[in-house]
Design a protein around this motif. Structure first.
Motif, PDB file in Angstrom:
ATOM      1  N   TYR A 256      12.506  -4.270 -21.296  1.00  0.00           N
ATOM      2  CA  TYR A 256      11.822  -5.700 -21.681  1.00  0.00           C
ATOM      3  C   TYR A 256      11.196  -6.011 -20.644  1.00  0.00           C
ATOM      4  O   TYR A 256      10.082  -6.716 -20.966  1.00  0.00           O
ATOM      5  CB  TYR A 256      13.272  -6.566 -21.953  1.00  0.00           C
ATOM      6  N   ALA A 257      11.304  -5.888 -19.208  1.00  0.00           N
ATOM      7  CA  ALA A 257      10.435  -6.497 -18.156  1.00  0.00           C
ATOM      8  C   ALA A 257       8.943  -5.734 -18.592  1.00  0.00           C
ATOM      9  O   ALA A 257       8.105  -6.566 -18.059  1.00  0.00           O
ATOM     10  CB  ALA A 257      11.025  -6.177 -17.037  1.00  0.00           C
ATOM     11  N   ALA A 258       8.789  -4.526 -19.226  1.00  0.00           N
ATOM     12  CA  ALA A 258       7.637  -3.850 -19.237  1.00  0.00           C
ATOM     13  C   ALA A 258       6.758  -4.813 -20.002  1.00  0.00           C
ATOM     14  O   ALA A 258       5.421  -4.734 -20.272  1.00  0.00           O
ATOM     15  CB  ALA A 258       7.640  -2.676 -19.784  1.00  0.00           C
ATOM     16  N   HIS A 259       7.207  -5.541 -20.889  1.00  0.00           N
ATOM     17  CA  HIS A 259       6.475  -6.478 -21.872  1.00  0.00           C
ATOM     18  C   HIS A 259       5.918  -7.624 -21.043  1.00  0.00           C
ATOM     19  O   HIS A 259       4.945  -8.535 -21.456  1.00  0.00           O
ATOM     20  CB  HIS A 259       7.489  -7.068 -22.880  1.00  0.00           C
ATOM     21  N   LEU A 260       6.330  -7.989 -19.830  1.00  0.00           N
ATOM     22  CA  LEU A 260       5.747  -9.200 -19.018  1.00  0.00           C
ATOM     23  C   LEU A 260       4.680  -8.727 -18.098  1.00  0.00           C
ATOM     24  O   LEU A 260       4.294  -7.612 -17.795  1.00  0.00           O
ATOM     25  CB  LEU A 260       6.843  -9.759 -18.268  1.00  0.00           C
ATOM     26  N   PRO A 261       3.709  -9.414 -17.753  1.00  0.00           N
ATOM     27  CA  PRO A 261       2.820  -9.259 -16.756  1.00  0.00           C
ATOM     28  C   PRO A 261       3.216  -8.728 -15.388  1.00  0.00           C
ATOM     29  O   PRO A 261       4.495  -9.180 -14.951  1.00  0.00           O
ATOM     30  CB  PRO A 261       1.820 -10.519 -16.659  1.00  0.00           C
ATOM     31  N   ARG A 262       2.273  -8.051 -14.464  1.00  0.00           N
ATOM     32  CA  ARG A 262       2.798  -7.809 -13.118  1.00  0.00           C
ATOM     33  C   ARG A 262       1.854  -8.050 -12.218  1.00  0.00           C
ATOM     34  O   ARG A 262       0.464  -8.139 -12.497  1.00  0.00           O
ATOM     35  CB  ARG A 262       2.685  -6.156 -13.484  1.00  0.00           C
ATOM     36  N   LEU A 263       2.161  -8.523 -11.132  1.00  0.00           N
ATOM     37  CA  LEU A 263       1.387  -9.094 -10.144  1.00  0.00           C
ATOM     38  C   LEU A 263       1.779  -8.165  -8.677  1.00  0.00           C
ATOM     39  O   LEU A 263       2.813  -8.204  -8.337  1.00  0.00           O
ATOM     40  CB  LEU A 263       1.736 -10.604  -9.944  1.00  0.00           C
ATOM     41  N   ASP A 264       0.686  -7.567  -8.110  1.00  0.00           N
ATOM     42  CA  ASP A 264       0.685  -6.712  -6.962  1.00  0.00           C
ATOM     43  C   ASP A 264      -0.064  -7.390  -5.959  1.00  0.00           C
ATOM     44  O   ASP A 264      -1.309  -7.768  -6.227  1.00  0.00           O
ATOM     45  CB  ASP A 264       0.177  -5.473  -7.377  1.00  0.00           C
ATOM     46  N   LEU A 265       0.473  -7.466  -4.568  1.00  0.00           N
ATOM     47  CA  LEU A 265      -0.480  -7.939  -3.631  1.00  0.00           C
ATOM     48  C   LEU A 265      -0.648  -6.749  -2.790  1.00  0.00           C
ATOM     49  O   LEU A 265       0.125  -5.970  -2.554  1.00  0.00           O
ATOM     50  CB  LEU A 265       0.398  -9.078  -2.777  1.00  0.00           C
ATOM     51  N   SER A 266      -1.808  -6.894  -1.926  1.00  0.00           N
ATOM     52  CA  SER A 266      -2.250  -5.806  -1.258  1.00  0.00           C
ATOM     53  C   SER A 266      -3.041  -6.316   0.025  1.00  0.00           C
ATOM     54  O   SER A 266      -3.814  -7.460  -0.122  1.00  0.00           O
ATOM     55  CB  SER A 266      -3.202  -4.758  -1.950  1.00  0.00           C
ATOM     56  N   ALA A 267      -2.876  -5.573   0.998  1.00  0.00           N
ATOM     57  CA  ALA A 267      -3.622  -6.265   2.318  1.00  0.00           C
ATOM     58  C   ALA A 267      -3.958  -5.017   3.312  1.00  0.00           C
ATOM     59  O   ALA A 267      -3.034  -4.032   3.242  1.00  0.00           O
ATOM     60  CB  ALA A 267      -2.806  -7.349   2.990  1.00  0.00           C
ATOM     61  N   SER A 268      -4.961  -5.115   4.056  1.00  0.00           N
ATOM     62  CA  SER A 268      -5.259  -3.967   4.863  1.00  0.00           C
ATOM     63  C   SER A 268      -6.140  -4.685   6.179  1.00  0.00           C
ATOM     64  O   SER A 268      -6.784  -5.355   5.979  1.00  0.00           O
ATOM     65  CB  SER A 268      -6.184  -2.790   3.998  1.00  0.00           C
ATOM     66  N   VAL A 286     -15.794  -1.908  14.487  1.00  0.00           N
ATOM     67  CA  VAL A 286     -16.053  -2.715  13.450  1.00  0.00           C
ATOM     68  C   VAL A 286     -14.609  -3.116  12.668  1.00  0.00           C
ATOM     69  O   VAL A 286     -14.061  -2.250  12.351  1.00  0.00           O
ATOM     70  CB  VAL A 286     -17.108  -2.114  12.453  1.00  0.00           C
ATOM     71  N   ILE A 287     -14.434  -4.448  12.740  1.00  0.00           N
ATOM     72  CA  ILE A 287     -13.063  -4.769  12.295  1.00  0.00           C
ATOM     73  C   ILE A 287     -13.087  -5.173  10.919  1.00  0.00           C
ATOM     74  O   ILE A 287     -14.003  -5.919  10.285  1.00  0.00           O
ATOM     75  CB  ILE A 287     -12.581  -6.117  12.927  1.00  0.00           C
ATOM     76  N   THR A 288     -12.219  -4.543   9.835  1.00  0.00           N
ATOM     77  CA  THR A 288     -12.171  -4.946   8.374  1.00  0.00           C
ATOM     78  C   THR A 288     -10.824  -5.444   8.152  1.00  0.00           C
ATOM     79  O   THR A 288     -10.025  -4.687   8.280  1.00  0.00           O
ATOM     80  CB  THR A 288     -12.797  -3.743   7.523  1.00  0.00           C
ATOM     81  N   ALA A 289     -10.892  -6.542   7.624  1.00  0.00           N
ATOM     82  CA  ALA A 289      -9.698  -6.936   6.922  1.00  0.00           C
ATOM     83  C   ALA A 289      -9.565  -7.440   5.402  1.00  0.00           C
ATOM     84  O   ALA A 289     -10.850  -8.217   4.981  1.00  0.00           O
ATOM     85  CB  ALA A 289      -9.168  -8.208   7.696  1.00  0.00           C
ATOM     86  N   ARG A 290      -8.889  -6.834   4.751  1.00  0.00           N
ATOM     87  CA  ARG A 290      -8.797  -7.110   3.135  1.00  0.00           C
ATOM     88  C   ARG A 290      -7.540  -7.653   2.869  1.00  0.00           C
ATOM     89  O   ARG A 290      -6.261  -7.527   3.175  1.00  0.00           O
ATOM     90  CB  ARG A 290      -9.071  -5.999   2.541  1.00  0.00           C
ATOM     91  N   ALA A 291      -7.568  -8.589   1.623  1.00  0.00           N
ATOM     92  CA  ALA A 291      -6.483  -8.934   0.917  1.00  0.00           C
ATOM     93  C   ALA A 291      -6.755  -9.288  -0.435  1.00  0.00           C
ATOM     94  O   ALA A 291      -7.925  -9.640  -0.766  1.00  0.00           O
ATOM     95  CB  ALA A 291      -5.737 -10.357   1.712  1.00  0.00           C
ATOM     96  N   GLY A 292      -5.814  -8.609  -1.419  1.00  0.00           N
ATOM     97  CA  GLY A 292      -6.098  -9.062  -2.536  1.00  0.00           C
ATOM     98  C   GLY A 292      -4.884  -8.982  -3.658  1.00  0.00           C
ATOM     99  O   GLY A 292      -3.754  -8.860  -3.256  1.00  0.00           O
ATOM    100  N   ALA A 293      -4.955  -9.613  -4.814  1.00  0.00           N
ATOM    101  CA  ALA A 293      -3.827  -9.807  -5.800  1.00  0.00           C
ATOM    102  C   ALA A 293      -4.524  -9.245  -7.111  1.00  0.00           C
ATOM    103  O   ALA A 293      -5.437  -9.482  -7.539  1.00  0.00           O
ATOM    104  CB  ALA A 293      -3.487 -11.093  -5.657  1.00  0.00           C
ATOM    105  N   VAL A 294      -3.625  -8.358  -7.654  1.00  0.00           N
ATOM    106  CA  VAL A 294      -4.016  -7.680  -8.919  1.00  0.00           C
ATOM    107  C   VAL A 294      -3.025  -8.231 -10.018  1.00  0.00           C
ATOM    108  O   VAL A 294      -1.721  -7.915  -9.779  1.00  0.00           O
ATOM    109  CB  VAL A 294      -4.008  -6.242  -8.910  1.00  0.00           C
ATOM    110  N   VAL A 295      -3.457  -9.013 -11.139  1.00  0.00           N
ATOM    111  CA  VAL A 295      -2.609  -9.207 -12.031  1.00  0.00           C
ATOM    112  C   VAL A 295      -3.030  -8.194 -13.276  1.00  0.00           C
ATOM    113  O   VAL A 295      -4.074  -7.820 -13.716  1.00  0.00           O
ATOM    114  CB  VAL A 295      -2.798 -10.668 -13.103  1.00  0.00           C
TER     115      VAL A 295
END
Length: 423
Positions: A256-268, A286-295
């Protein structure tokens, strides 16, 4: 070789060996039996699987790094990079939570299945132990039979020497003596073979010699309703059916959980540097920092999610049906085992009476035979009746004890969780 020397060799008892009690046999089986060890390892696997990371509740952390060098038309350059990245599912409809609970139910299920396997093994050990005890007693009984026949044959020969017995009486006694010698030899082989079988179950040298404890304490079983309640609360197979229902419930919730949205966080976080020298360096990166969220949200996937949820509901219903079947089956087995225990106690009591009657009959027949008042056929019949009565009593005694052990298994009192975990 004189027949009396030969008979004496058959009747000779072996040198004293250690006595293995029933409780010691069960303890050795729990410690050493191969099937018990396999069941314990499978329980440990189920326990290892029940952790948060296996359900997707922990973040994933990875590192990557490398360096490349290229040369184009005599002009060289090098590039070096290193980065650390993390990914974490913050929400997936609580699917990861349900997966963890399902794994925890699987852990409990693994322990119950291991306990059920250990109990089944101990039942086989109990059967082998009391089969050995029965064969041992039958060997002793057959030796008693042979001793009686030996005395009869010796008496017949003496009577023949004094002209008080005919050749037929002597020959009849010798025929019975030879037949009883064969019975002793077969009984001794059966005792040794059953002992080897028990050694195999206990994972000890198959030729290890020991004696078994033939003393058995028989007690009436507890109240039938109390046994049924205890079995429903502790029986491993029935409790395992309940854990399977729990697993199916969590599988349904996860579907049933597959019917609900999903939120993934990422950082590098990464470092990179280019140079014209073929040297790996990060002295001025060269320093690169990233952060993101995907719904993400599944709008339509060909109704696969819906079908999975329907199937999970049907599987849950199946497990509930099987649990009810397991309950009825357990109640039936407990009641049958209870009745068998009561009946075996009754049979044991009747066999004790039969033995007393057979002993009295043999004593009087023996006295009459010595006075020449009964025939050899009547004496032999009384002799065999006594031996059969003793053998039947031995069998009834061990069958009653096995019924008690089976009631312990059904009511969950034969093996503890510490035995499963080897604590």
């Amino acid at each position: 070789m004189s027949k009396w020397i030969w008979i004496g060799m058959i009747l000779a008892m072996p040198a004293w060996t250690q006595i293995l009690t029933f409780e010691q046999a069960l303890t050795r089986a729990v410690q050493n039996n191969h099937q018990v060890a396999v069941a314990r390892n499978l329980a440990a696997i189920s326990e290892n699987n029940a952790f948060a990371g296996n359900a997707g509740l922990l973040p994933q952390l990875s590192f990557s790094g490398g360096s490349t060098y290229s040369n184009v038309d005599g002009s060289g350059s090098a590039a070096t990079s290193a980065s650390v990245s993390a990914v974490y599912t913050l929400f997936d409809g609580f699917g990861n939570v349900y997966r963890l609970k399902g794994l925890q139910a699987g852990k409990r299920l693994g322990l119950l299945r291991a306990r059920d396997q250990i109990e089944s093994t101990l039942i086989r050990v109990g059967q082998a132990y009391y089969a050995a005890a029965s064969d041992y007693e039958n060997w002793l009984i057959s030796r008693e039979l042979l001793e009686i026949s030996r005395e009869r044959a010796a008496r017949a020969e003496k009577r023949s020497d004094f002209g008080r017995a005919g050749a037929i009486d002597v020959l009849s006694a010798l025929v019975d003596l030879n037949r009883d010698s064969v019975t002793v030899a077969r009984a001794r082989f059966a005792w040794n073979e059953s002992r080897r079988q028990l050694n195999l179950l206990l994972n000890q040298p198959v030729d290890e010699e020991f004696e078994v404890d033939t003393t058995v304490i028989l007690t009436p079983p507890m109240d039938r309703e109390a046994l049924v309640r205890g079995a429903l609360a502790r029986n491993a197979e029935y409790l395992a059916a309940g854990e399977q229902v729990g697993q199916a419930q969590y599988d349904y919730l996860n579907a049933y959980a597959a019917h609900l949205p999903r939120l993934d966080l990422s950082a590098s976080y990464g470092l990179s540097q280019a140079s014209i020298d073929p040297v790996v360096r990060l002295n001025d990166p060269v320093i690169t920092a990233r952060a993101g969220a995907v719904v993400s949200f599944n709008l339509f996937n060909g109704m696969k999610t819906r079908i999975q949820r329907q199937n999970a509901r049907l599987l849950l219903r199946n497990q509930e049906i099987l649990q009810e079947q397991a309950r009825l089956q357990l109640e039936k087995e407990v009641i049958s085992a209870y009745e068998a225990a009561l009946n075996s106690l009754l049979v044991f009591d009747l066999e004790k009476r039969s033995q007393k009657v057979a002993e009295l009959n043999f004593q009087r027949t023996r006295e009459s035979y010595q006075l020449g008042q009964v025939t050899t056929t009547q004496f032999r019949e009384a002799q065999l009746n006594l031996i059969r009565a003793k053998s039947n009593l031995s069998a009834a005694k061990y069958q009653s004890r096995l019924n008690q052990v089976d009631l312990m298994r059904l009511s969950g009192r034969l093996v503890t969780d510490d035995d499963v975990l080897c604590r």
